[in-house]
Design a protein around this motif. Structure first.
Motif, PDB file in Angstrom:
ATOM      1  N   TYR A   1       0.931  -1.250   0.001  1.00  0.00           N
ATOM      2  CA  TYR A   1      -0.064  -0.125   0.040  1.00  0.00           C
ATOM      3  C   TYR A   1       1.090   1.300   0.091  1.00  0.00           C
ATOM      4  O   TYR A   1       0.641   2.172  -0.479  1.00  0.00           O
ATOM      5  N   ASN A   2       2.067   1.057   0.418  1.00  0.00           N
ATOM      6  CA  ASN A   2       2.850   2.339   0.575  1.00  0.00           C
ATOM      7  C   ASN A   2       3.959   2.336  -0.297  1.00  0.00           C
ATOM      8  O   ASN A   2       4.642   3.260  -0.284  1.00  0.00           O
ATOM      9  N   ALA A   3       3.764   1.788  -1.289  1.00  0.00           N
ATOM     10  CA  ALA A   3       4.951   1.884  -2.561  1.00  0.00           C
ATOM     11  C   ALA A   3       5.162   3.432  -3.099  1.00  0.00           C
ATOM     12  O   ALA A   3       6.279   3.767  -3.337  1.00  0.00           O
ATOM     13  N   ASN A   4       4.362   3.986  -3.164  1.00  0.00           N
ATOM     14  CA  ASN A   4       4.342   5.449  -3.681  1.00  0.00           C
ATOM     15  C   ASN A   4       4.160   6.420  -2.763  1.00  0.00           C
ATOM     16  O   ASN A   4       3.926   7.587  -3.112  1.00  0.00           O
ATOM     17  N   SER A   5       4.233   6.173  -1.480  1.00  0.00           N
ATOM     18  CA  SER A   5       3.911   7.221  -0.322  1.00  0.00           C
ATOM     19  C   SER A   5       4.967   8.271  -0.236  1.00  0.00           C
ATOM     20  O   SER A   5       6.245   7.669  -0.175  1.00  0.00           O
ATOM     21  N   ALA A   6       4.635   9.361   0.040  1.00  0.00           N
ATOM     22  CA  ALA A   6       5.759  10.397   0.255  1.00  0.00           C
ATOM     23  C   ALA A   6       5.920  10.814   1.618  1.00  0.00           C
ATOM     24  O   ALA A   6       6.518  11.685   2.031  1.00  0.00           O
ATOM     25  N   MET A   7       5.164   9.817   2.626  1.00  0.00           N
ATOM     26  CA  MET A   7       5.264  10.124   3.945  1.00  0.00           C
ATOM     27  C   MET A   7       5.675   8.930   4.641  1.00  0.00           C
ATOM     28  O   MET A   7       5.797   7.697   4.444  1.00  0.00           O
ATOM     29  N   GLY A   8       6.377   9.207   5.948  1.00  0.00           N
ATOM     30  CA  GLY A   8       6.735   8.107   6.923  1.00  0.00           C
ATOM     31  C   GLY A   8       6.020   8.518   8.160  1.00  0.00           C
ATOM     32  O   GLY A   8       5.548   9.692   8.341  1.00  0.00           O
ATOM     33  N   SER A   9       6.389   7.376   9.302  1.00  0.00           N
ATOM     34  CA  SER A   9       5.871   7.870  10.457  1.00  0.00           C
ATOM     35  C   SER A   9       7.020   7.610  11.322  1.00  0.00           C
ATOM     36  O   SER A   9       7.656   6.458  11.285  1.00  0.00           O
TER      37      SER A   9
ATOM     38  N   ASP B   1       0.276   2.533   5.433  1.00  0.00           N
ATOM     39  CA  ASP B   1       0.367   3.666   4.381  1.00  0.00           C
ATOM     40  C   ASP B   1       1.886   4.495   4.356  1.00  0.00           C
ATOM     41  O   ASP B   1       1.804   5.277   3.444  1.00  0.00           O
ATOM     42  N   TYR B   2       2.461   4.098   5.040  1.00  0.00           N
ATOM     43  CA  TYR B   2       3.856   4.885   5.307  1.00  0.00           C
ATOM     44  C   TYR B   2       5.019   4.298   4.594  1.00  0.00           C
ATOM     45  O   TYR B   2       5.217   3.106   4.962  1.00  0.00           O
ATOM     46  N   LYS B   3       5.762   5.027   3.859  1.00  0.00           N
ATOM     47  CA  LYS B   3       6.769   4.330   3.405  1.00  0.00           C
ATOM     48  C   LYS B   3       7.979   4.230   4.012  1.00  0.00           C
ATOM     49  O   LYS B   3       8.902   3.438   3.768  1.00  0.00           O
ATOM     50  N   VAL B   4       8.054   5.183   4.840  1.00  0.00           N
ATOM     51  CA  VAL B   4       9.371   5.261   5.815  1.00  0.00           C
ATOM     52  C   VAL B   4       8.897   4.891   7.309  1.00  0.00           C
ATOM     53  O   VAL B   4       8.017   5.707   7.757  1.00  0.00           O
ATOM     54  N   ILE B   5       9.531   4.170   8.118  1.00  0.00           N
ATOM     55  CA  ILE B   5       9.220   4.055   9.476  1.00  0.00           C
ATOM     56  C   ILE B   5      10.623   4.351  10.170  1.00  0.00           C
ATOM     57  O   ILE B   5      11.666   3.584  10.106  1.00  0.00           O
TER      58      ILE B   5
ATOM     59  N   PRO C   1      13.245   1.040   6.393  1.00  0.00           N
ATOM     60  CA  PRO C   1      13.463   1.536   7.784  1.00  0.00           C
ATOM     61  C   PRO C   1      14.511   2.755   7.903  1.00  0.00           C
ATOM     62  O   PRO C   1      15.553   2.945   7.240  1.00  0.00           O
ATOM     63  N   TRP C   2      14.228   3.497   9.101  1.00  0.00           N
ATOM     64  CA  TRP C   2      14.927   4.760   9.301  1.00  0.00           C
ATOM     65  C   TRP C   2      15.570   4.549  10.879  1.00  0.00           C
ATOM     66  O   TRP C   2      14.823   4.331  11.885  1.00  0.00           O
TER      67      TRP C   2
ATOM     68  N   LEU D   1       9.594  -5.803  11.178  1.00  0.00           N
ATOM     69  CA  LEU D   1       8.345  -4.678  11.168  1.00  0.00           C
ATOM     70  C   LEU D   1       8.565  -4.238   9.674  1.00  0.00           C
ATOM     71  O   LEU D   1       7.621  -4.074   9.015  1.00  0.00           O
ATOM     72  N   ALA D   2       9.882  -3.808   9.362  1.00  0.00           N
ATOM     73  CA  ALA D   2       9.871  -3.171   7.892  1.00  0.00           C
ATOM     74  C   ALA D   2      10.071  -4.145   7.059  1.00  0.00           C
ATOM     75  O   ALA D   2       9.132  -3.774   5.863  1.00  0.00           O
TER      76      ALA D   2
END
Length: 836
Positions: A33-41, A218-222, A274-275, A266-267
């Motif tokens: 779902y997050n493949a093109n998401s511009a946001m992370g959490s 929905d988030y591309k970066v965690i 992952p961040w 989780l990633a």
């Protein structure tokens, strides 16, 4: 943290337990779902009151037994290496909070299964009651009660020391379908593929709360900063990291944190980049092993965002003090916090290099530094230090929106809160934050790095309040539940994109509101989106703005072309500063009335024999003293730090204090004229130890005169010092010194404004040059020496060729002959360490 020993086989077995489920779950559309998401959490801290509840086993976020003293844990307790109480004295007990004040709905109301090994007695309380019990397995009912909040305690009243209670797990009834880990199910009949997995029997493989996965998908970066427990984390060695086998991953700062194995898993489950944040004190072995684990276990289609520590510029965190100390020890800047910025930059690049070695390149790495949104100078310092921008892919800031605190406190309704957040005059209002974003974007563009957000969102908080109900906290809560907050979020995110920002990692996952902040996108993990305007705004932005930069969806980073190395002038101009040329540089000399070719002093090549008769009258001489010869190249290799400050290295050998000291040439003509190197040339050197400051001045002069009433009208040396670098316009008669030596004198003379000082000196003539060495005890300067301490310093040399008064004067730093009455004219020197 507890230092624990565990075999390599044990670690590998634990890691394998975590990744077994990957084969069971397979690959489904849910992970993309997050493949093109511009946001992370951002994740939250692992705590018993975290309303995002990331783990299906409630015990993994519980309060450690040893931290529950004196209310839940009492009396004499002994623990094993993983935090389980292996001995409980008679009358004592070991207790913990499983959950604390979680809003009703955060977790399901109903029956939970408590699994454990060992023998003893366990009791439950608050919102939990025992329903049935058998050895190794209890069933409890968890009901939030009339206050609509969950709080549950667990107490071990007794344990068998030979088979103590351990490995406690608390999981809900039900399970998941392996093909869809994002949805809870109550039984096998709900799994069409007959792949039902119960929480009770598969909690070690399932690991994550399906509700948490659903929110994060929905988030591309965690960003794992909080989940890993990075803030104020003192971990240095790999053996001290958090382990899967620990009783709980919760607890206080410096103790809590989910293991790396869990974060990587989780990633992988979320197909999210992952961040990772590396602890500030981690050694190179820790960093290398960390990288090796990530390389071996992270899905190969994922990138790695890599950051050293968290907010190292923030004075409330211990990592800030660590940066300052490291920067000062390495002598990176005389200003402690700037030295900290540079240490952070330098260590970041070292960590990047270790990861690159392990990964065999940088293709999957997003190497980033982070700074303060409203401080472009910090950004510039970090990226420019030793050309760090060449090894950095992104610079991260935290665009938080608030308002003037006094305006917020004067607010009487929620509309006043929003007016304060939009006030252009307030430093962190929405208009000002967007302005800062624009400046940071322009700056990072010039360095060839991307601008991303490591955190961001609203930041309504009043640190002076003591309770959640104290004004203005109720208004802050109301504002965060108001549709207008969603509008502010939309404007922030749209402005971020328009200014050139890229990945935006919001702060944070759902968490309850209170006086410590209102930062959660929702107040608890299962709260309906219709009740959470911030979550609605973020979801809307993700859907309407698929990531707009090249390489966003790729497993490798598309890097920007790096500019050439910027000059000091160009770096200064980036943020509008007026550049200051290096001492004696071409830029500086062009602006001064200097002799076109100030001569270099040739090396001294001949050492006098012991007992040599001095040529000068009254020349101070100690026959047992062998001078340290000045090693000077043509021109001397002057060593400057922090742009324009000389450096004094430690004296490694007390008998040879100025060996390998940097050499500085006097090139400024203050008075008269100098005709070539036979007429006048001079250099100075300095070194130090814990007791003394050592100075040397060597002068080449074809004619030596000492026939005038005023020593400055003869051939003489003047040394100026300001022990604390205050550089005030007047001498303070405390540690501002003006020392004078005239060729042939048998003593030093103090200038008219100098503080008294018990300085020692030696002088002699060598190879056609005269040398004076001065030794000053630190006690006389009132200075406790340490690497990074800065002093004011200057050296002047007067020249008399014909016995009729001064013909010329050279200086190192001063641009006018007023230093004898104005210490602000001095240059600066920093006490350094070897190799700097």
């Amino acid at each position: 943290m507890i230092s624990r020993g565990i075999s390599q086989r044990g670690r590998m077995a634990a890691a394998m337990v975590l990744i077994v489920l990957q084969a069971l779950l397979g690959t489904t559309a849910h992970g993309y779902y997050n493949a093109n998401s511009a946001m992370g959490s951002n994740t939250n801290e692992v705590l018993e009151y975290d309303s995002s509840v990331p783990f299906i086993d409630l015990f993994k976020a519980s309060l450690p037994f040893r931290e529950s003293v004196p209310f839940l844990t009492k009396g004499q307790i002994e623990y094993d290496d993983y935090g389980w109480p292996k001995y409980i004295a008679p009358g004592a007990q070991a207790g913990t909070r499983l959950v604390h004040r979680l809003p009703a709905g955060t977790i399901p109301r109903g029956y939970y299964i408590v699994l454990y090994q060992g023998e003893g007695k366990i009791e439950y309380g608050l919102d939990a009651s025992l329903v049935e019990s058998q050895p190794g397995r209890d069933v409890i009912l968890i009901d939030p009660g009339k206050d609509n909040e969950y709080s549950v305690k667990l107490e071990i009243k007794a344990t068998n020391p030979n088979n103590y209670i351990r490995n406690i797990h608390v999981v809900p009834e039900g399970g998941i379908c392996a093909s869809n880990p994002f949805r809870r199910v109550s039984g096998a009949s709900q799994c069409e593929r007959r792949d039902y997995l119960t929480f009770e029997h598969n909690h070690a493989k399932i690991i994550f709360n399906p509700d948490y996965l659903t929110f994060m998908k929905d988030y591309k970066v965690i960003r794992f900063m909080n989940m890993s427990g990075i803030t104020r984390n003192p971990t240095r060695a790999w053996s001290d990291r958090n382990l899967v086998e620990q009783a709980t991953w919760g607890g206080s700062e410096g103790v809590r944190g989910a293991p790396l194995e869990v974060m990587v898993e989780l990633a992988n489950r979320l197909n999210a980049d992952p961040w990772f944040n590396i602890p500030h004190a981690a050694d190179n072995d820790y960093v290398r092993r960390y990288a090796e684990y990530v390389r071996a276990h992270l899905n190969p289609n994922l990138k790695i965002y890599l950051e050293y520590s968290n907010e190292t510029w923030n004075g409330i965190f211990s990592q800030h003090a660590y940066m300052k100390q490291g920067g000062q020890q390495l002598n990176l800047d005389p200003v402690p916090h700037v030295a900290g910025y540079k240490f952070y930059s330098q260590r970041s690049v070292e960590i990047f290099g270790i990861f690159e070695q392990v990964f065999g390149g940088k293709e999957r790495l997003v190497r980033l530094m982070a700074g303060l949104t409203g401080n472009p100078e910090m950004t510039q310092t970090m990226l420019a230090h030793k050309d760090a921008f060449r090894h950095t892919d992104a610079f991260a800031i935290a665009p938080y929106i608030t308002g003037n605190i006094n305006d917020l406190r004067r607010s009487t309704n929620v509309n006043d809160i929003f007016r304060a957040m939009m006030d252009k005059k307030a430093g962190h209002s929405l208009p000002r934050v967007l302005e800062f974003i624009g400046k940071q974007s322009a700056l990072t563009e010039k360095f060839g790095v991307d601008l991303i957000a490591y955190e961001g969102g609203q930041h309504l908080i009043d640190d002076a309040t003591k309770t959640d109900t104290q004004h203005p906290n109720p208004l802050f809560a109301q504002a965060n539940r108001h549709p207008q907050m969603g509008s502010i979020y939309k404007q922030l995110l749209a402005g971020w994109k328009q200014a050139g920002g890229k990945m935006f990692v919001h702060f944070s996952s759902p968490r309850t509101y209170g006086r410590f902040g209102y930062v959660g996108t929702k107040e608890y993990i299962t709260q309906p989106d219709a009740q959470a305007p911030k979550q609605q705004a973020i979801a809307s932005f993700i859907k309407a703005n698929p990531c707009w930069w090249t390489g966003c969806s790729s497993n490798t980073l598309t890097r920007r072309e790096k500019p050439r190395a910027l000059s000091m002038v160009e770096l200064a101009q980036l943020n509008g500063d007026q550049p200051v040329p290096l001492p004696n540089s071409l830029n500086e000399k062009a602006a001064l009335n200097n002799v076109p070719k100030i001569p270099n002093l040739d090396p001294i090549t001949t050492a006098p024999s012991v007992g040599q008769t001095p040529r000068e009258p009254n020349f101070n001489r100690n026959d047992s003293y062998r001078p340290l010869l000045v090693s000077v190249t043509n021109p001397p290799a002057e060593k400057y730090v922090f742009g324009n400050k000389a450096i004094a290295f430690p004296a490694l050998n007390p008998a040879d204090p100025l060996r390998q000291a940097s050499t500085y040439q006097l090139r400024k003509l203050l008075l008269g004229r100098v005709d070539g190197k036979q007429d006048l040339a001079a250099v100075w050197q300095a070194s130090w130890d814990s007791n003394k400051l050592y100075l040397r001045v060597v002068v080449g002069d074809d004619q030596n005169q000492r026939d005038s009433r005023n020593l400055w009208d003869d051939d003489s040396v003047e040394i100026f010092l300001d022990g604390d670098a205050s550089l005030a316009p007047q001498y303070d008669r405390r540690n501002d010194l003006h020392l004078q030596y005239r060729w042939g004198d048998d003593r030093l003379t103090l200038g008219p404004n100098s503080a008294p000082v018990p300085a020692e000196f030696r002088s002699q003539r060598i190879d056609g040059k005269f040398m004076v060495d001065v030794t000053i005890p630190w006690t006389a300067l009132g200075v406790q020496p340490r690497a990074g301490h800065t002093l004011g310093i200057d050296v002047h040399v007067n020249d008399d060729d014909d016995g009729q008064g001064r013909d010329g004067k050279l200086a190192w730093a001063s641009q006018s002959d007023t230093t004898w009455r104005d210490p602000s004219r001095m240059g600066l020197m920093v006490l350094g360490q070897p190799g700097i």
